[in-house]
Scaffold this motif. Structure first.
Motif, PDB file in Angstrom:
ATOM      1  N   ASN A   5      -8.029   3.914  -5.479  1.00  0.00           N
ATOM      2  CA  ASN A   5      -8.623   4.181  -6.665  1.00  0.00           C
ATOM      3  C   ASN A   5      -7.587   3.798  -7.614  1.00  0.00           C
ATOM      4  O   ASN A   5      -7.205   4.577  -8.707  1.00  0.00           O
ATOM      5  N   LEU A   6      -6.935   2.635  -7.689  1.00  0.00           N
ATOM      6  CA  LEU A   6      -6.042   2.162  -8.753  1.00  0.00           C
ATOM      7  C   LEU A   6      -6.626   0.994  -9.363  1.00  0.00           C
ATOM      8  O   LEU A   6      -7.260   0.222  -8.955  1.00  0.00           O
ATOM      9  N   PRO A   7      -6.264   0.799 -10.952  1.00  0.00           N
ATOM     10  CA  PRO A   7      -6.494  -0.289 -11.428  1.00  0.00           C
ATOM     11  C   PRO A   7      -5.811  -1.705 -11.012  1.00  0.00           C
ATOM     12  O   PRO A   7      -4.870  -1.506 -10.459  1.00  0.00           O
ATOM     13  N   VAL A   8      -6.505  -2.785 -11.277  1.00  0.00           N
ATOM     14  CA  VAL A   8      -5.550  -4.033 -10.851  1.00  0.00           C
ATOM     15  C   VAL A   8      -4.972  -4.658 -12.173  1.00  0.00           C
ATOM     16  O   VAL A   8      -5.675  -4.642 -13.168  1.00  0.00           O
ATOM     17  N   VAL A   9      -4.039  -5.540 -11.962  1.00  0.00           N
ATOM     18  CA  VAL A   9      -3.568  -6.366 -13.153  1.00  0.00           C
ATOM     19  C   VAL A   9      -3.748  -7.859 -12.642  1.00  0.00           C
ATOM     20  O   VAL A   9      -2.984  -8.198 -11.576  1.00  0.00           O
ATOM     21  N   VAL A  10      -4.503  -8.436 -13.231  1.00  0.00           N
ATOM     22  CA  VAL A  10      -4.610 -10.015 -12.580  1.00  0.00           C
ATOM     23  C   VAL A  10      -3.919 -11.107 -13.429  1.00  0.00           C
ATOM     24  O   VAL A  10      -4.202 -11.173 -14.733  1.00  0.00           O
ATOM     25  N   HIS A  11      -3.576 -11.915 -12.493  1.00  0.00           N
ATOM     26  CA  HIS A  11      -2.868 -13.356 -13.245  1.00  0.00           C
ATOM     27  C   HIS A  11      -3.911 -14.057 -13.028  1.00  0.00           C
ATOM     28  O   HIS A  11      -4.244 -14.296 -11.796  1.00  0.00           O
TER      29      HIS A  11
ATOM     30  N   GLU B 292       0.981  -1.194  -0.001  1.00  0.00           N
ATOM     31  CA  GLU B 292       0.128   0.146   0.056  1.00  0.00           C
ATOM     32  C   GLU B 292       0.903   1.176   0.001  1.00  0.00           C
ATOM     33  O   GLU B 292       0.473   2.164  -0.592  1.00  0.00           O
ATOM     34  N   ALA B 293       2.151   1.007   0.693  1.00  0.00           N
ATOM     35  CA  ALA B 293       2.755   2.309   0.754  1.00  0.00           C
ATOM     36  C   ALA B 293       3.581   2.685  -0.538  1.00  0.00           C
ATOM     37  O   ALA B 293       3.520   3.601  -0.982  1.00  0.00           O
ATOM     38  N   LEU B 294       4.047   1.662  -1.257  1.00  0.00           N
ATOM     39  CA  LEU B 294       4.696   1.656  -2.504  1.00  0.00           C
ATOM     40  C   LEU B 294       3.770   2.002  -3.499  1.00  0.00           C
ATOM     41  O   LEU B 294       4.008   2.963  -4.520  1.00  0.00           O
ATOM     42  N   ALA B 295       2.587   1.692  -3.409  1.00  0.00           N
ATOM     43  CA  ALA B 295       1.343   2.106  -4.417  1.00  0.00           C
ATOM     44  C   ALA B 295       1.204   3.460  -4.356  1.00  0.00           C
ATOM     45  O   ALA B 295       0.648   3.815  -5.315  1.00  0.00           O
ATOM     46  N   GLN B 296       1.639   4.409  -3.372  1.00  0.00           N
ATOM     47  CA  GLN B 296       1.493   5.621  -3.450  1.00  0.00           C
ATOM     48  C   GLN B 296       2.534   6.472  -3.862  1.00  0.00           C
ATOM     49  O   GLN B 296       2.680   7.879  -3.838  1.00  0.00           O
ATOM     50  N   LYS B 297       3.502   5.959  -4.283  1.00  0.00           N
ATOM     51  CA  LYS B 297       4.649   6.367  -5.027  1.00  0.00           C
ATOM     52  C   LYS B 297       4.580   6.899  -6.287  1.00  0.00           C
ATOM     53  O   LYS B 297       3.671   6.557  -7.120  1.00  0.00           O
ATOM     54  N   PRO B 298       5.360   7.953  -6.780  1.00  0.00           N
ATOM     55  CA  PRO B 298       4.987   8.477  -8.174  1.00  0.00           C
ATOM     56  C   PRO B 298       5.286   7.461  -9.013  1.00  0.00           C
ATOM     57  O   PRO B 298       6.272   6.537  -9.013  1.00  0.00           O
ATOM     58  N   LYS B 299       4.337   7.571 -10.172  1.00  0.00           N
ATOM     59  CA  LYS B 299       4.460   6.695 -11.439  1.00  0.00           C
ATOM     60  C   LYS B 299       4.131   5.279 -10.875  1.00  0.00           C
ATOM     61  O   LYS B 299       4.240   4.294 -11.983  1.00  0.00           O
ATOM     62  N   VAL B 300       3.674   5.015  -9.828  1.00  0.00           N
ATOM     63  CA  VAL B 300       2.890   3.757  -9.787  1.00  0.00           C
ATOM     64  C   VAL B 300       1.405   3.851 -10.120  1.00  0.00           C
ATOM     65  O   VAL B 300       0.541   4.934  -9.654  1.00  0.00           O
ATOM     66  N   VAL B 301       1.017   3.006 -11.102  1.00  0.00           N
ATOM     67  CA  VAL B 301      -0.312   3.152 -12.031  1.00  0.00           C
ATOM     68  C   VAL B 301      -1.182   2.004 -11.720  1.00  0.00           C
ATOM     69  O   VAL B 301      -2.387   2.159 -12.362  1.00  0.00           O
ATOM     70  N   ALA B 302      -0.837   1.206 -10.809  1.00  0.00           N
ATOM     71  CA  ALA B 302      -1.646  -0.162 -10.916  1.00  0.00           C
ATOM     72  C   ALA B 302      -1.278  -0.912  -9.742  1.00  0.00           C
ATOM     73  O   ALA B 302      -0.012  -0.876  -9.137  1.00  0.00           O
ATOM     74  N   ILE B 303      -2.244  -1.977  -9.053  1.00  0.00           N
ATOM     75  CA  ILE B 303      -1.939  -3.197  -8.034  1.00  0.00           C
ATOM     76  C   ILE B 303      -1.685  -4.324  -8.876  1.00  0.00           C
ATOM     77  O   ILE B 303      -2.807  -4.766  -9.766  1.00  0.00           O
ATOM     78  N   GLY B 304      -0.555  -4.845  -9.006  1.00  0.00           N
ATOM     79  CA  GLY B 304      -0.538  -6.016  -9.519  1.00  0.00           C
ATOM     80  C   GLY B 304       0.894  -6.485  -9.700  1.00  0.00           C
ATOM     81  O   GLY B 304       1.879  -5.627  -9.156  1.00  0.00           O
ATOM     82  N   GLU B 305       1.332  -7.721  -9.954  1.00  0.00           N
ATOM     83  CA  GLU B 305       0.380  -8.491 -10.708  1.00  0.00           C
ATOM     84  C   GLU B 305       0.041  -9.568  -9.369  1.00  0.00           C
ATOM     85  O   GLU B 305       0.377 -10.042  -8.842  1.00  0.00           O
ATOM     86  N   ILE B 306      -1.316  -9.526  -9.314  1.00  0.00           N
ATOM     87  CA  ILE B 306      -2.190 -10.119  -8.410  1.00  0.00           C
ATOM     88  C   ILE B 306      -3.187 -11.385  -8.940  1.00  0.00           C
ATOM     89  O   ILE B 306      -3.340 -11.297 -10.118  1.00  0.00           O
TER      90      ILE B 306
END
Length: 255
Positions: free
Chosen positions: A123-129, A79-93
């Protein structure tokens, strides 16, 4: 320019020439790359790539194959990394039921759900495996109706593709689309609207024909675009432009 929406340049196969390869992408016709993490450490590496290279962006997450010891500390770090600049999604999950040595299915689902919740919160998109777990992945999509995302390297049916598309999701396709034994994916590409299609490599894996079995990288994307163009009956340059626009819209990047 091509947009590679999924490539693992943290992989050890790129150790010999990573910097030179990534620095040459723009002149090779690749304008943007999203590097997804599979662990906390590789997610951190993806963020570092995004800070180092103007054309690179990061997704952060814990892959189902790597989630054995995942607990609250790891979720907090993601969650902390997801708020860094240029992080555009949660994944690969996602979920992977293919390998017997993978974590128990119930635990994979728990880790998947926790990361879907993080995506919803930020409010980020996810990348699903999704490997051999399509039904449960679809159930997770239904359980989080406010989370949008993409099934990368989509291998499901046209019927399930319609459900995802109706929910506003995107579908990613890479080198496996060019394989002679590709079955469902060509039918899905032929069916789906182009404005929901994303191009990817999953580098260093799944190099397209005629490089199948070799190390994959983003410069092979034109071969995937050519196969999409063939299936849709349009020019490959049109595929290049539309999929660029799609990726910028999906990740919220100013094209």
């Amino acid at each position: 320019m091509f947009f590679d929406t999924h490539a693992h340049y943290d992989d050890e196969k790129f150790d010999p020439d990573r910097e030179a390869l990534l620095s040459s992408m723009m002149e090779g016709g690749v304008g943007c790359i999203v590097n997804p993490g599979c662990t906390v450490e590789t997610s951190r590496q993806a963020v570092e790539f995004a800070q180092t290279y103007a054309h690179m962006y990061a997704a952060v997450g814990i892959h189902p194959e790597n989630c054995h010891d995942t607990g609250n500390e790891e979720f907090e770090q993601i969650e902390a990394l997801a708020q860094k600049p240029k992080v555009v999604a949660i994944g690969e999950i996602g979920l992977d039921y293919y390998w017997e040595e993978n974590p128990p299915r119930a635990f994979q689902k728990e880790v998947f759900a926790r990361q879907m919740a993080i995506a919803g919160k930020l409010n980020l998109p996810v990348v699903v495996h999704d490997r051999d777990a399509h039904g449960d992945c679809m159930d997770m999509v239904r359980a989080f109706p406010n989370v949008r995302g993409e099934f990368h390297c989509y291998s499901g049916s046209v019927e399930d593709a319609k459900i995802l598309l109706d929910r506003g999701w995107y579908l990613g396709f890479g080198g496996s689309l060019t394989f002679k034994n590709a079955r469902r994916a060509p039918d899905v590409v032929a069916y789906m609207p182009l404005d929901r299609l994303l191009l990817e490599t999953d580098a260093p894996y799944l190099a397209p024909v005629p490089y199948r079995g070799k190390r994959n990288d983003s410069k092979y994307l034109p071969l995937v675009a050519a196969r999409v163009a063939q299936l849709k009956g349009i020019d490959a340059k049109e595929v290049e432009q539309i999929t660029w626009d799609n990726a910028c819209r999906f990740f919220g990047i100013n094209g």
